[in-house]
Design a protein around this motif. Sequence first.
Motif, PDB file in Angstrom:
ATOM      1  N   GLU A   5       1.009  -1.048   0.191  1.00 18.49           N
ATOM      2  CA  GLU A   5      -0.197   0.246  -0.201  1.00 18.49           C
ATOM      3  C   GLU A   5       1.206   1.307   0.009  1.00 18.49           C
ATOM      4  N   ALA A   6       0.542   2.347  -0.911  1.00 21.07           N
ATOM      5  CA  ALA A   6       1.291   3.658  -0.825  1.00 21.07           C
ATOM      6  C   ALA A   6       0.264   4.210  -0.536  1.00 21.07           C
ATOM      7  N   THR A   7       0.784   4.552   0.888  1.00 20.42           N
ATOM      8  CA  THR A   7       0.512   5.602   2.083  1.00 20.42           C
ATOM      9  C   THR A   7       0.995   6.619   2.331  1.00 20.42           C
ATOM     10  N   GLY A   8      -0.204   7.684   3.462  1.00 21.24           N
ATOM     11  CA  GLY A   8       0.894   8.849   3.290  1.00 21.24           C
ATOM     12  C   GLY A   8       0.116   9.360   1.867  1.00 21.24           C
ATOM     13  N   GLY A   9       0.832  10.963   2.412  1.00 25.37           N
ATOM     14  CA  GLY A   9       0.228  11.732   0.476  1.00 25.37           C
ATOM     15  C   GLY A   9       1.678  13.013   0.631  1.00 25.37           C
ATOM     16  N   MET A  10       2.438  12.775   1.495  1.00 28.93           N
ATOM     17  CA  MET A  10       4.102  13.830   1.066  1.00 28.93           C
ATOM     18  C   MET A  10       4.940  12.915   0.263  1.00 28.93           C
ATOM     19  N   TYR A  11       5.393  14.335   0.145  1.00 28.79           N
ATOM     20  CA  TYR A  11       6.457  13.893  -1.153  1.00 28.79           C
ATOM     21  C   TYR A  11       8.034  13.281  -0.464  1.00 28.79           C
ATOM     22  N   VAL A  12       7.865  13.967   0.992  1.00 29.00           N
ATOM     23  CA  VAL A  12       9.224  12.867   1.827  1.00 29.00           C
ATOM     24  C   VAL A  12       7.673  13.277   2.841  1.00 29.00           C
ATOM     25  N   GLU A  13       8.986  12.019   4.286  1.00 27.08           N
ATOM     26  CA  GLU A  13       7.644  11.701   5.467  1.00 27.08           C
ATOM     27  C   GLU A  13       8.650  13.725   6.241  1.00 27.08           C
ATOM     28  N   SER A  14       7.858  14.856   6.774  1.00 30.59           N
ATOM     29  CA  SER A  14       8.347  15.664   7.310  1.00 30.59           C
ATOM     30  C   SER A  14       9.113  15.929   8.331  1.00 30.59           C
ATOM     31  N   ASP A  15       9.571  16.561   9.028  1.00 32.07           N
ATOM     32  CA  ASP A  15      10.263  17.087   9.858  1.00 32.07           C
ATOM     33  C   ASP A  15       9.035  18.100  10.750  1.00 32.07           C
ATOM     34  N   HIS A  18       8.753  18.809  14.035  1.00 31.67           N
ATOM     35  CA  HIS A  18       9.176  19.525  15.088  1.00 31.67           C
ATOM     36  C   HIS A  18       9.246  21.862  14.816  1.00 31.67           C
ATOM     37  N   VAL A  19       9.536  22.323  13.916  1.00 37.43           N
ATOM     38  CA  VAL A  19       9.339  23.470  14.246  1.00 37.43           C
ATOM     39  C   VAL A  19       9.077  23.736  12.210  1.00 37.43           C
ATOM     40  N   PRO A  20       7.378  23.599  12.023  1.00 34.95           N
ATOM     41  CA  PRO A  20       7.343  22.993  11.128  1.00 34.95           C
ATOM     42  C   PRO A  20       6.789  24.857   9.937  1.00 34.95           C
ATOM     43  N   THR A  21       6.962  25.433   8.293  1.00 30.47           N
ATOM     44  CA  THR A  21       6.216  26.317   7.671  1.00 30.47           C
ATOM     45  C   THR A  21       5.588  26.151   7.323  1.00 30.47           C
ATOM     46  N   GLY A  22       5.008  26.490   6.938  1.00 36.98           N
ATOM     47  CA  GLY A  22       3.602  26.936   6.380  1.00 36.98           C
ATOM     48  C   GLY A  22       3.710  26.634   5.201  1.00 36.98           C
ATOM     49  N   GLU A  23       4.916  27.223   4.730  1.00 36.74           N
ATOM     50  CA  GLU A  23       4.815  27.060   3.174  1.00 36.74           C
ATOM     51  C   GLU A  23       6.254  25.338   2.486  1.00 36.74           C
ATOM     52  N   GLY A  24       7.058  24.815   3.910  1.00 34.07           N
ATOM     53  CA  GLY A  24       6.925  24.219   3.267  1.00 34.07           C
ATOM     54  C   GLY A  24       6.297  23.300   3.745  1.00 34.07           C
ATOM     55  N   LEU A  25       5.268  22.370   4.882  1.00 32.01           N
ATOM     56  CA  LEU A  25       4.303  21.888   4.644  1.00 32.01           C
ATOM     57  C   LEU A  25       3.517  21.489   3.392  1.00 32.01           C
ATOM     58  N   ARG A  83       4.406  22.794   0.271  1.00 30.51           N
ATOM     59  CA  ARG A  83       4.644  21.846  -0.977  1.00 30.51           C
ATOM     60  C   ARG A  83       5.016  20.792  -0.724  1.00 30.51           C
ATOM     61  N   ALA A  84       5.091  20.013   0.620  1.00 33.61           N
ATOM     62  CA  ALA A  84       5.381  18.630   0.909  1.00 33.61           C
ATOM     63  C   ALA A  84       4.574  17.451  -0.132  1.00 33.61           C
ATOM     64  N   PHE A  85       2.556  18.273   0.636  1.00 36.25           N
ATOM     65  CA  PHE A  85       1.793  17.767   0.300  1.00 36.25           C
ATOM     66  C   PHE A  85       1.004  17.575  -1.140  1.00 36.25           C
ATOM     67  N   MET A  86       2.352  19.101  -1.819  1.00 37.85           N
ATOM     68  CA  MET A  86       1.702  19.208  -3.476  1.00 37.85           C
ATOM     69  C   MET A  86       2.106  18.862  -4.142  1.00 37.85           C
ATOM     70  N   LEU A  87       3.121  18.721  -4.030  1.00 40.14           N
ATOM     71  CA  LEU A  87       4.231  17.703  -4.685  1.00 40.14           C
ATOM     72  C   LEU A  87       3.756  15.964  -4.493  1.00 40.14           C
ATOM     73  N   GLY A  88       3.793  15.308  -2.660  1.00 40.71           N
ATOM     74  CA  GLY A  88       3.546  14.063  -2.620  1.00 40.71           C
ATOM     75  C   GLY A  88       2.277  14.090  -3.674  1.00 40.71           C
ATOM     76  N   GLN A  89       1.484  14.911  -3.629  1.00 38.32           N
ATOM     77  CA  GLN A  89       0.023  14.217  -3.934  1.00 38.32           C
ATOM     78  C   GLN A  89       0.331  14.656  -5.823  1.00 38.32           C
ATOM     79  N   GLU A  90       0.817  15.509  -6.493  1.00 36.16           N
ATOM     80  CA  GLU A  90       0.482  15.355  -7.397  1.00 36.16           C
ATOM     81  C   GLU A  90       2.208  13.643  -8.348  1.00 36.16           C
ATOM     82  N   SER A  91       3.087  13.717  -6.980  1.00 41.00           N
ATOM     83  CA  SER A  91       3.607  12.760  -7.565  1.00 41.00           C
ATOM     84  C   SER A  91       2.882  11.165  -7.755  1.00 41.00           C
TER      85      SER A  91
END
Length: 375
Positions: free
Chosen positions: A320-330, A332-339, A341-349
């Motif tokens: 099963e290809a699970t999750g929706g992020m390009y890379v499992e994110s860290d 702990h100190v997130p940025t909205g832009e980084g998260l 992008r991780a979701f957008m690129l992951g969903q597109e891929s």
Amino acid sequence: MLPLNPLLQLTPLRVQRGVARLAELIWSEPRPLRVEATMSRPDHVPLAAAKKFSRRPVRPGETWGRLYDQRWCRVTLPAGGPRWLRWDEQGEATLFLNGVPFYGFDVAHRTVELPAGVREVWVESLCVQAAVWHPDAKGLAETGNLIRGASLLRRDDAAWAAYHDLNCLYDYLIELRAREHPGVPRELGAMTQQPPLTDVSPLYRRLLRGLDTALDAFDSSGVDALRRALAAVYRELRDTAPLARAALTGHSHLDLVWLWTEQVGEGKAVHTFANMNRLMALYPEFRFAYSQAASYEAVGRRAPELHRAVRARIRSGQWEATGGMYVESDSHVPTGEGLARAFMLGQESFRNSPASARACSGCRTSSASAPACRS
């Protein structure tokens, strides 16, 4: 029949020794193999290119490479004889069979059974070590990656099965022991004082008695008798009316860039995917879940045959290809832009990759969750 042991508090030490005895019975008839290796290089090359490079014989005990380097090894196998290949190296490596990734070697995985008739295999070695949780992961040598050699071995399947049956119960025993005696160290040593069994649960006593009786069978009648006795222990401990049921799914978390470079992280994806694909061939009931669209893309580039095998596992419902992020994110100190992008690129891929998404005829969608859909 042997009399019942009145000193069951000593059983944990006896079981520990029984596990060690079985481990010594598993492997036999080691046959050293000839290994030839290319020069190590910082840029990773595919097998097709490596086959054109010159090679030299590998001497057991030598070291090679700088951190994150790659080299390819050709291993020549004799006809007949044992079929279990042991690859003993500090770093990580991936075995290629007929040009396709077949198995991942590391400190926790040293041996693999080869199909009959194989006379040559290739190994991609990486000068890096992970699995920091494993007792054999002591880092690389100061002069590089230490290789101790390759060999063929014969495996005693009965000893192998008995070892895992007993070791599993030993782990359970140590866990119960820690609950019964919270102040007692979990580690067992020959001189460790064993707490008395004056106030312990019936379950703990039953496990001690069952294991002690099983080891009596081992001492008097051998491995097969031990296996039968351990089967009786498992039957006795099985709850006929469990309070809950759980579905177990394998998962690997890969840090794509942690103590290594991105290309090493890609090699780790090939290493891991090859192991999971082999486990599914051996155990059709095994299920595995993996996210990180970046890893699927990396395997597609570096090992297209393995990539196609993963696609087939997804279609069969084993993977099963699970999750929706390009890379499992860290996070702990997130940025909205980084998260974002991780979701957008992951969903597109996931939407665009045939390896991790497929059209669902029931819901007429194509998404990362489609492989798990059974509508």
